[in-house]
Scaffold this active site. Sequence first.
Site, PDB file in Angstrom:
ATOM      1  N   HIS A 181       2.142  -3.215   9.261  1.00  0.00           N
ATOM      2  CA  HIS A 181       1.304  -2.098   8.825  1.00  0.00           C
ATOM      3  C   HIS A 181      -0.108  -2.581   8.533  1.00  0.00           C
ATOM      4  CE1 HIS A 181      -0.244   1.022   5.995  1.00  0.00           C
ATOM      5  NE2 HIS A 181       0.405   1.833   6.811  1.00  0.00           N
TER       6      HIS A 181
ATOM      7  N   HIS B 232      -4.644   5.047  11.808  1.00  0.00           N
ATOM      8  CA  HIS B 232      -4.774   6.118  10.820  1.00  0.00           C
ATOM      9  C   HIS B 232      -5.933   7.044  11.191  1.00  0.00           C
ATOM     10  CE1 HIS B 232      -2.264   3.455   8.359  1.00  0.00           C
ATOM     11  NE2 HIS B 232      -1.936   4.545   7.684  1.00  0.00           N
TER      12      HIS B 232
ATOM     13  N   HIS C 216       3.849   5.607  12.831  1.00  0.00           N
ATOM     14  CA  HIS C 216       4.695   5.399  11.656  1.00  0.00           C
ATOM     15  C   HIS C 216       6.157   5.727  11.958  1.00  0.00           C
ATOM     16  CE1 HIS C 216       0.833   5.274   9.490  1.00  0.00           C
ATOM     17  NE2 HIS C 216       1.488   4.592   8.577  1.00  0.00           N
TER      18      HIS C 216
ATOM     19  N   HIS D 275      -0.422  12.852   1.593  1.00  0.00           N
ATOM     20  CA  HIS D 275      -0.085  11.468   1.931  1.00  0.00           C
ATOM     21  C   HIS D 275      -0.996  10.472   1.212  1.00  0.00           C
ATOM     22  CE1 HIS D 275      -1.504   8.072   4.484  1.00  0.00           C
ATOM     23  NE2 HIS D 275      -0.222   7.744   4.457  1.00  0.00           N
TER      24      HIS D 275
ATOM     25  N   HIS E  51      -0.277   7.837  -2.067  1.00  0.00           N
ATOM     26  CA  HIS E  51      -0.511   6.391  -2.011  1.00  0.00           C
ATOM     27  C   HIS E  51      -1.260   5.936  -3.259  1.00  0.00           C
ATOM     28  CE1 HIS E  51       0.624   4.233   1.679  1.00  0.00           C
ATOM     29  NE2 HIS E  51       0.549   5.395   2.316  1.00  0.00           N
TER      30      HIS E  51
ATOM     31  N   PHE F 255      -4.542   0.059   1.996  1.00  0.00           N
ATOM     32  CA  PHE F 255      -3.926   0.013   3.323  1.00  0.00           C
ATOM     33  C   PHE F 255      -3.290  -1.341   3.622  1.00  0.00           C
ATOM     34  CE2 PHE F 255      -6.339   3.730   5.243  1.00  0.00           C
ATOM     35  CZ  PHE F 255      -5.190   4.410   5.591  1.00  0.00           C
TER      36      PHE F 255
ATOM     37  N   HIS G 228       7.227   7.169   3.246  1.00  0.00           N
ATOM     38  CA  HIS G 228       6.815   7.550   4.596  1.00  0.00           C
ATOM     39  C   HIS G 228       7.939   8.215   5.382  1.00  0.00           C
ATOM     40  CE1 HIS G 228       2.823   7.084   6.283  1.00  0.00           C
ATOM     41  NE2 HIS G 228       2.584   6.218   5.313  1.00  0.00           N
TER      42      HIS G 228
END
Length: 583
Positions: free
Chosen positions: A181, A202, A211, A331, A335, A351, A364
């Site tokens: 990731h 992204h 994903h 989303h 996070h 990230f 996710h």
Amino acid sequence: MLSLALSTPITTTTSAAAHSPSRPTFSLTPQHFLTHATRNHCAKISCNATNHPENLEILGGKLDRRHLLLGMGGFSGAAANLLSGDTAPPALATPITGPDLSKCTRGTDLNTDQPLDVNCCPPFAHEAIPYKLPHFAKLRLRPAAHLAGKEYYAKYEKAIALMKALPPDDPRNFMQQANVHCAYCNLTYQQTGDEKLQLQIHNCWHFFPWHRWYLYFYERILGKLIDDPTFALPFWNWDSPDGAIFPEAFTGKHSPLYDARRDPAHMPPAMADLGYAADSPTKPKKIPHNNLSIMYSEMVRTKKLEDFYGAKYVVGTQPSPGPGSVERGSHTAMHSWIGENTTGAEDMGNFYSAARDPIFYCFHANVDRLWTLWRSQRGSKPKEFDDGDWLNADFLFYDENAQLVRVKVGDTIDNQKLGYVYQDMELPWLKKRPLARFKKSLVAKLHKAAETVFPVKLNKVVKVLVDRPKKSRSEKEKEREEELLVIEGIEVDTGKFVRFDVFVNDEDDKADELDKAEYAGGYSQLPHKNPTKVKTRIRLGLTELLEDLDVEGDDKLLVSLVPKAGGEEITIGGVKIVYDSVW
């Protein structure tokens, strides 16, 4: 009682290469990789390819990268066909392709101009093989995290413990999986050999399919480690009040599911805040109502593929052309809600480190479930992108046998073809269409503030009158075209968490009240360890919103841009209204 009976044995992929059950040896020498790739693939170039000079340039032994997309293990499918000489060359296409792993970089700290103190680069394999989806006799059932039970979590903890115990250079090792990731999301890969263009999956139309593949292989690795073909990842049902509390099973300090870099203030019994911004906290009593309104906006009001999936992203495109509704909204807020703590935006809050927290995969899985639910609302055969630049884009992953494989976006569309389904849950947001606080508002007609000149810094609330090219549209016109509010030229520093919300004809100016028809949506950006400046845009559906406000006949709207975090880091290039066909 939850049953995991709907499952299938994990079967290996079929390929010409035999898979050894023992742990493979990985070469970490770039020169070794490059020599191998050259030796095995240069001989495949046919001289007949020169018969098509419009598609292939050979100058001094160099191939024009505009026509050739290089990836790990050789040429991408499109490029291989182009060079084979067996058939006429295909039409020029530029889908994103699996990166050259030998050119993975650490990136540079923009503040110090020094290499970053993080290495996301995976081990090298000698060749990537095309991945063929196995046949699934039964479907694995992904359970809701808050309903899975002790027996399930005992199995899950064992699988994660075994993954963490794998040798550090095994690509199935927990940290190596987290680095997958990091590498795809932290600007560590080049798009096609251009050092000035990094790969970022992204904030574009690859967010959901990438994903989905990532979770698919992660799940299969765990199942193989515990020799349980029925194993499926849990999903954290944070879109519903019943499941919005952080899953208790992930909070035990001696559990392999635990992570110390979480915000302790957001552990049970706190309810997840889908509109979260640390600099602008939501009143606890408002969170349940706001959450349902946010989900309705992201899942129901969002009609077009581009606005749900994200903007088109192909070779040559700068990173972050435009996020879809779920990605830029709930989303990203979640996070930050999990990872924003005293250690400073680590693990889920950034990230590069997000996948180091085991909750990432559970979290996710729900994002992936939302994709499935959005498609299911659009009939038995919902329309998808028919653009080859989306369908033929490919990525590289290591499978459960530590074999490097190349996968395509086009194979991700139907989750059942990947062998799993989700436990059915109530969808309280589906019928929570927010009510207008003020119908037939005159706020736009009476607005007397000075005209906003763009570009403008969002260090304070910005209000702008926006012209509507069409008004009083008929039902047929609405069915044919969606009216969209476009916030364009959004320039942000990706090293910062930023968020702003958008309101239409709002007379209250109460920033934490999102449970009203006047709320059009929002934008948020999670920090990167490898920051850069990006320009992006968002599109927000207006057709239903204007019906609710009863201002369809107005020729202007008052749009309020309300900064919630990092406003001084946000520049807005313009605001306008466009009309786009619903499908």
